[in-house]
Design a protein around this motif. Structure first.
Motif, mmCIF file in Angstrom:
data_model
loop_
_atom_site.group_PDB
_atom_site.id
_atom_site.type_symbol
_atom_site.label_atom_id
_atom_site.label_comp_id
_atom_site.label_asym_id
_atom_site.label_seq_id
_atom_site.Cartn_x
_atom_site.Cartn_y
_atom_site.Cartn_z
ATOM 1 N N UNK A 56 0.915 -0.854 0.098
ATOM 2 C CA UNK A 56 -0.681 0.040 -0.185
ATOM 3 C C UNK A 56 0.906 0.784 -0.180
ATOM 4 N N UNK A 57 1.783 1.103 0.594
ATOM 5 C CA UNK A 57 3.058 2.181 1.212
ATOM 6 C C UNK A 57 3.507 3.261 -0.818
ATOM 7 N N UNK A 58 3.972 2.093 -1.273
ATOM 8 C CA UNK A 58 4.501 2.904 -2.791
ATOM 9 C C UNK A 58 3.265 3.076 -3.985
ATOM 10 N N UNK A 59 1.995 3.232 -3.199
ATOM 11 C CA UNK A 59 0.895 3.395 -3.912
ATOM 12 C C UNK A 59 0.452 4.629 -3.642
ATOM 13 N N UNK A 60 0.439 5.146 -2.662
ATOM 14 C CA UNK A 60 -0.078 6.885 -1.437
ATOM 15 C C UNK A 60 0.548 7.340 -2.076
ATOM 16 N N UNK A 61 0.578 8.954 -2.457
ATOM 17 C CA UNK A 61 0.954 10.199 -2.651
ATOM 18 C C UNK A 61 1.812 10.192 -0.578
ATOM 19 N N UNK A 62 3.409 10.453 -0.367
ATOM 20 C CA UNK A 62 3.248 10.869 0.521
ATOM 21 C C UNK A 62 2.864 11.437 1.224
ATOM 22 N N UNK A 63 2.219 12.459 1.589
ATOM 23 C CA UNK A 63 1.660 12.884 2.359
ATOM 24 C C UNK A 63 0.226 12.336 3.088
ATOM 25 N N UNK A 64 0.336 11.122 2.205
ATOM 26 C CA UNK A 64 -0.937 10.442 3.084
ATOM 27 C C UNK A 64 -0.351 8.500 3.517
ATOM 28 N N UNK A 65 1.054 8.452 3.549
ATOM 29 C CA UNK A 65 1.687 7.082 4.053
ATOM 30 C C UNK A 65 2.149 7.110 5.348
ATOM 31 N N UNK A 66 0.661 6.775 5.492
ATOM 32 C CA UNK A 66 0.223 5.718 7.572
ATOM 33 C C UNK A 66 0.890 4.706 7.080
ATOM 34 N N UNK A 67 1.397 4.993 9.112
ATOM 35 C CA UNK A 67 1.416 2.840 9.114
ATOM 36 C C UNK A 67 -0.173 2.515 9.296
ATOM 37 N N UNK A 68 -0.378 0.836 8.938
ATOM 38 C CA UNK A 68 -1.763 0.445 9.069
ATOM 39 C C UNK A 68 -2.386 0.359 10.946
ATOM 40 N N UNK A 69 -0.928 -0.235 11.143
ATOM 41 C CA UNK A 69 -0.822 -0.445 12.919
ATOM 42 C C UNK A 69 -0.122 0.923 13.880
ATOM 43 N N UNK A 70 -0.008 1.453 14.720
ATOM 44 C CA UNK A 70 0.591 1.402 15.521
ATOM 45 C C UNK A 70 0.149 1.060 17.169
ATOM 46 N N UNK A 71 1.134 0.614 17.757
ATOM 47 C CA UNK A 71 1.082 0.076 19.295
ATOM 48 C C UNK A 71 1.812 0.587 20.369
ATOM 49 N N UNK A 72 1.401 1.303 21.544
ATOM 50 C CA UNK A 72 2.026 1.712 22.036
ATOM 51 C C UNK A 72 2.813 0.396 22.930
ATOM 52 N N UNK A 73 3.995 0.180 23.800
ATOM 53 C CA UNK A 73 4.581 -0.867 23.851
ATOM 54 C C UNK A 73 4.863 -0.290 25.050
ATOM 55 N N UNK A 74 5.375 0.967 25.409
ATOM 56 C CA UNK A 74 5.557 1.552 26.669
ATOM 57 C C UNK A 74 5.943 3.098 27.107
ATOM 58 N N UNK A 75 6.681 3.396 28.163
ATOM 59 C CA UNK A 75 7.051 5.235 28.226
ATOM 60 C C UNK A 75 8.522 5.365 27.060
ATOM 61 N N UNK A 76 9.124 4.231 27.365
ATOM 62 C CA UNK A 76 10.979 5.127 27.169
ATOM 63 C C UNK A 76 11.225 3.981 25.584
ATOM 64 N N UNK A 77 12.161 4.374 25.112
ATOM 65 C CA UNK A 77 12.426 4.410 24.185
ATOM 66 C C UNK A 77 12.524 2.742 23.767
#
Length: 324
Positions: A56-77
């Motif tokens: 999907x990523x290569x077919x989208x214009x740059x300003x619309x390239x977003x992750x399919x999923x994002x997960x918060x794993x913890x507070x630290x890096x």
């Protein structure tokens, strides 16, 4: 009621504002492709893992390239990601966690993602719990290896996540690891590269300090932030504050100094018959194995922290560099 509505609206605006600020100040430290090559995972300084679908990523214009999923794993890096067959492993300020790739891809956005196993780091003799800066996998021994901020290299059994060994490796934080069939290389802030034999991990088999070689400069210090083996285990590449170099693995003799114009090196990757390096000069460098520069590809950002390829993908083959 009006005041309550006003406060609720202000809170929503603050949340959105924080999200925008977080996006502006996000640093992506690491990345890993799924075994099939279709999905890309990234980890950042806000403790998040994001999953991208490259089809999907290569077919989208740059300003619309977003992750399919994002997960918060913890507070630290989260400094390290690695794919091991069907699994994604993450390391950072919160220890080590392992997931099945399928569970991340198919996870409902409203559900909390749960790892198959997760382990917290112990402080040992240090007053601080060390972070994990890099992960590597020794397939023959089924060991996950971690470069730790307290100067140790730790290993875990991949199946259960049980800690197996703690190697007293360096006098300062370990920044990078590379694994071969029966060997492990560790690179450190102390400027040393050490080679370990998995048959005897009590003491490093070899140790050398690249900055002492007259052919290598120390434009950004003597620290070594990246180390890599080629697939045939004939060559070792390392670099950091010291100029990146190619070393013959059996003799540990420097064969080529790579002229990166004084830029610090943060990651190295052998690919086919070349070496790829990224670092503080915002360029992706391609080198032949005799040390000649093939190309220096500029990017539109600053420091690059990691580089990866998905050569196993059946549809879309990519080279990606993670940046600030």
């Amino acid at each position: 009621i009006c005041r309550r509505n006003h406060l609720a609206k202000a809170k929503e605006m603050n949340v959105e504002d924080l999200k925008k600020r977080a996006a502006f100040y996000t640093t992506v430290y690491s990345q890993a492709y799924s075994d099939c090559g279709r999905y890309l995972a990234t980890s950042d300084n806000f403790g998040r893992i994001s999953i991208f679908d490259t089809n999907v990523l290569v077919e989208q214009p740059e300003h619309k390239r977003k992750p399919a999923q994002t997960f918060q794993i913890g507070d630290g890096s989260l400094y390290a990601l690695i794919t091991i067959k069907d699994f994604l492993v993450c390391g950072g300020s919160n220890g080590v966690s392992l997931w099945k790739w399928d569970s991340l891809i198919k996870q409902n956005k409203d559900e909390e993602v749960q790892p198959m196993w997760s382990t917290q780091m112990s402080a040992g003799s240090s007053p601080f719990v060390p972070e994990i800066n890099c992960l590597s996998y020794a397939e023959k021994n089924n060991l996950l290896c971690g470069a730790c901020g307290d100067g140790t290299v730790r290993t875990w059994d991949l199946t259960k996540g049980m800690e197996k060994e703690t190697l007293t490796a360096h006098k300062d934080m370990v920044l990078s690891l590379a694994t071969g069939t029966s060997i492990l290389a560790s690179a450190s802030e102390d400027g040393n590269v050490k080679i370990w034999d998995f048959r005897n991990l009590e003491k490093a088999a070899h140790s050398f300090e690249p900055s002492t070689n007259e052919s290598l400069s120390q434009a950004a210090g003597k620290w070594i932030g990246a180390v890599a083996f080629d697939s045939g285990e004939d060559w070792l590449a390392c670099g950091g504050g010291t100029t990146p170099g190619l070393w013959h693995l059996k003799s540990l003799l420097l064969t080529s100094a790579l002229n990166a114009n004084g830029a610090a090196t943060h990651d190295l990757l052998f690919r086919d018959d070349e070496l790829i390096s990224v670092g503080s000069d915002s360029r992706i460098h391609h080198w032949s194995l005799n040390g000649e520069a093939r190309s220096h590809i500029p990017s539109t950002v600053g420091t690059l922290y990691s580089v990866a390829t998905n050569s196993s993908s059946a549809k879309t083959q990519m080279l990606t560099a993670a940046d600030r």
